[in-house]
Design a protein around this motif. Structure first.
Motif, PDB file in Angstrom:
ATOM      1  N   UNK A   1       0.825  -1.099   0.153  1.00  0.00           N
ATOM      2  CA  UNK A   1      -0.013  -0.060  -0.001  1.00  0.00           C
ATOM      3  C   UNK A   1       0.892   1.302  -0.055  1.00  0.00           C
ATOM      4  N   UNK A   2       0.470   2.227  -0.960  1.00  0.00           N
ATOM      5  CA  UNK A   2       1.237   3.416  -0.891  1.00  0.00           C
ATOM      6  C   UNK A   2       1.048   4.229   0.343  1.00  0.00           C
ATOM      7  N   UNK A   3       2.139   4.724   0.589  1.00  0.00           N
ATOM      8  CA  UNK A   3       1.968   5.748   1.873  1.00  0.00           C
ATOM      9  C   UNK A   3       1.984   7.189   1.419  1.00  0.00           C
ATOM     10  N   UNK A   4       0.763   7.931   1.907  1.00  0.00           N
ATOM     11  CA  UNK A   4       0.589   9.444   1.508  1.00  0.00           C
ATOM     12  C   UNK A   4       1.495  10.155   2.520  1.00  0.00           C
ATOM     13  N   UNK A   5       2.295  11.259   1.671  1.00  0.00           N
ATOM     14  CA  UNK A   5       2.989  11.925   2.442  1.00  0.00           C
ATOM     15  C   UNK A   5       2.218  12.942   3.380  1.00  0.00           C
ATOM     16  N   UNK A   6       2.784  13.075   4.471  1.00  0.00           N
ATOM     17  CA  UNK A   6       1.995  14.051   5.255  1.00  0.00           C
ATOM     18  C   UNK A   6       1.657  15.732   4.769  1.00  0.00           C
ATOM     19  N   UNK A   7       0.747  16.005   5.439  1.00  0.00           N
ATOM     20  CA  UNK A   7       0.481  17.592   4.989  1.00  0.00           C
ATOM     21  C   UNK A   7       1.383  18.212   6.055  1.00  0.00           C
ATOM     22  N   UNK A   8       2.357  19.026   6.115  1.00  0.00           N
ATOM     23  CA  UNK A   8       2.980  19.549   7.050  1.00  0.00           C
ATOM     24  C   UNK A   8       2.320  21.044   7.449  1.00  0.00           C
ATOM     25  N   UNK A   9       2.122  21.240   8.757  1.00  0.00           N
ATOM     26  CA  UNK A   9       1.372  22.562   9.132  1.00  0.00           C
ATOM     27  C   UNK A   9       2.215  23.770   8.479  1.00  0.00           C
ATOM     28  N   UNK A  10       3.498  23.797   8.474  1.00  0.00           N
ATOM     29  CA  UNK A  10       4.319  25.013   7.862  1.00  0.00           C
ATOM     30  C   UNK A  10       3.909  24.994   6.281  1.00  0.00           C
ATOM     31  N   UNK A  11       4.105  23.881   6.008  1.00  0.00           N
ATOM     32  CA  UNK A  11       3.867  23.975   4.158  1.00  0.00           C
ATOM     33  C   UNK A  11       2.515  24.387   3.802  1.00  0.00           C
ATOM     34  N   UNK A  12       1.439  23.865   4.608  1.00  0.00           N
ATOM     35  CA  UNK A  12       0.129  24.240   4.312  1.00  0.00           C
ATOM     36  C   UNK A  12      -0.035  25.834   4.472  1.00  0.00           C
ATOM     37  N   UNK A  13       0.474  26.427   5.513  1.00  0.00           N
ATOM     38  CA  UNK A  13       0.606  27.810   5.808  1.00  0.00           C
ATOM     39  C   UNK A  13       1.117  28.539   4.754  1.00  0.00           C
ATOM     40  N   UNK A  14       2.293  28.052   4.457  1.00  0.00           N
ATOM     41  CA  UNK A  14       3.172  28.607   3.271  1.00  0.00           C
ATOM     42  C   UNK A  14       2.294  28.548   2.095  1.00  0.00           C
ATOM     43  N   UNK A  15       1.714  27.160   1.836  1.00  0.00           N
ATOM     44  CA  UNK A  15       1.051  27.318   0.362  1.00  0.00           C
ATOM     45  C   UNK A  15      -0.275  28.344   0.279  1.00  0.00           C
ATOM     46  N   UNK A  16      -0.672  28.182   1.608  1.00  0.00           N
ATOM     47  CA  UNK A  16      -2.186  29.041   1.722  1.00  0.00           C
ATOM     48  C   UNK A  16      -1.706  30.488   1.545  1.00  0.00           C
ATOM     49  N   UNK A  17      -0.591  30.897   1.923  1.00  0.00           N
ATOM     50  CA  UNK A  17      -0.137  32.158   1.654  1.00  0.00           C
ATOM     51  C   UNK A  17      -0.061  32.605   0.354  1.00  0.00           C
ATOM     52  N   UNK A  18       0.816  31.715  -0.621  1.00  0.00           N
ATOM     53  CA  UNK A  18       0.955  31.745  -1.878  1.00  0.00           C
ATOM     54  C   UNK A  18      -0.544  31.835  -2.607  1.00  0.00           C
ATOM     55  N   UNK A  19      -1.419  30.907  -2.286  1.00  0.00           N
ATOM     56  CA  UNK A  19      -2.898  30.820  -2.828  1.00  0.00           C
ATOM     57  C   UNK A  19      -3.418  32.053  -2.604  1.00  0.00           C
ATOM     58  N   UNK A  20      -3.299  32.718  -1.493  1.00  0.00           N
ATOM     59  CA  UNK A  20      -3.967  33.842  -1.078  1.00  0.00           C
ATOM     60  C   UNK A  20      -3.622  35.077  -1.613  1.00  0.00           C
ATOM     61  N   UNK A  21      -2.051  35.210  -2.208  1.00  0.00           N
ATOM     62  CA  UNK A  21      -1.341  36.194  -3.083  1.00  0.00           C
ATOM     63  C   UNK A  21      -1.911  35.777  -4.406  1.00  0.00           C
ATOM     64  N   UNK A  22      -2.048  34.796  -5.063  1.00  0.00           N
ATOM     65  CA  UNK A  22      -2.530  34.421  -6.300  1.00  0.00           C
ATOM     66  C   UNK A  22      -3.944  35.015  -6.041  1.00  0.00           C
ATOM     67  N   UNK A  23      -4.678  34.767  -5.510  1.00  0.00           N
ATOM     68  CA  UNK A  23      -6.267  35.442  -5.310  1.00  0.00           C
ATOM     69  C   UNK A  23      -6.077  36.772  -5.242  1.00  0.00           C
ATOM     70  N   UNK A  24      -5.350  37.394  -4.553  1.00  0.00           N
ATOM     71  CA  UNK A  24      -5.162  38.915  -4.359  1.00  0.00           C
ATOM     72  C   UNK A  24      -4.717  39.583  -6.035  1.00  0.00           C
ATOM     73  N   UNK A  25      -3.710  38.888  -6.572  1.00  0.00           N
ATOM     74  CA  UNK A  25      -3.436  39.438  -7.775  1.00  0.00           C
ATOM     75  C   UNK A  25      -4.478  39.220  -8.742  1.00  0.00           C
ATOM     76  N   UNK A  26      -5.129  38.202  -8.637  1.00  0.00           N
ATOM     77  CA  UNK A  26      -6.463  38.211  -9.565  1.00  0.00           C
ATOM     78  C   UNK A  26      -7.690  39.234  -9.451  1.00  0.00           C
ATOM     79  N   UNK A  27      -7.712  39.523  -8.164  1.00  0.00           N
ATOM     80  CA  UNK A  27      -8.360  40.565  -7.785  1.00  0.00           C
ATOM     81  C   UNK A  27      -7.989  41.920  -8.400  1.00  0.00           C
ATOM     82  N   UNK A  28      -6.984  42.147  -8.277  1.00  0.00           N
ATOM     83  CA  UNK A  28      -6.338  43.562  -8.837  1.00  0.00           C
ATOM     84  C   UNK A  28      -6.126  43.285 -10.258  1.00  0.00           C
TER      85      UNK A  28
END
Length: 131
Positions: free
Chosen positions: A1-28
Motif C-alpha cells: 500500500x502506498x504511503x501518503x506524505x503528510x501535509x505539514x502545517x508549515x507547508x500548508x500555511x506557506x502554500x495557503x499564503x501563496x494561494x492567497x497572493x494569487x487570489x489577491x493578484x487576480x482581484x487586482x
C-alpha cells in the motif's frame, strides 16, 4: 500500500499564503480590467505571472522534500482561481474579436492586392466579358 506524505502545517500555511497572493493578484487584475487602464492591466498581469512562478517554486520544493503541499481546501481555492483566470481570458478574447470586427468595418481590405487578383483589373474584366 502506498504511503501518503503528510501535509505539514508549515507547508500548508506557506502554500495557503501563496494561494492567497494569487487570489489577491487576480482581484487586482479584475480591478485593472474594470478601469480599462492598459498600463495597470500589463502591470497586474506581470505581477500575477511573478506570483504564479514563486508559488510553483514553493510547491516543487515542498514536493521534493516529500511533503504533500496542497490539501483539499487549497486545491479547491486554486481551481476557483483557475476558473477566474479562464473567465478573464474569455473576456479579453471577446474584446479582441469585437475590436477586430470593428477595424474590419472601418478599414476594409482592398480588393486589388498585388498577387491575389491577377487579371481582375477593370480592363481585364472588360476584355474577358466577350469570351
Amino acid at each position: 500500500m502506498a504511503q501518503v506524505a503528510p501535509v505539514g502545517d508549515g507547508v500548508s500555511a506557506e502554500m495557503g499564503a501563496h494561494v492567497a497572493d494569487i487570489e489577491a493578484r487576480l482581484s487586482e487584475l479584475d480591478k485593472a480590467f474594470a478601469t480599462g487602464d492598459g498600463d495597470a492591466i500589463a502591470h497586474q498581469s506581470q505581477q500575477l505571472q511573478r506570483t504564479l512562478a514563486e508559488s510553483l517554486v514553493a510547491f516543487r520544493k515542498a514536493e521534493h522534500a516529500g511533503l504533500r503541499p496542497l490539501d483539499d481546501a487549497l486545491r479547491l481555492r486554486l481551481k476557483l482561481a483557475q476558473t477566474r483566470l479562464l473567465a478573464q481570458q474569455a473576456a479579453v478574447h471577446r474584446a479582441n474579436a469585437s475590436i477586430d470586427r470593428t477595424l474590419k468595418v472601418l478599414f476594409p481590405t482592398e480588393e486589388n492586392s498585388t498577387y491575389g487578383n491577377l487579371g481582375q483589373s477593370p480592363i481585364a474584366k472588360a476584355l474577358n466579358a466577350y469570351r
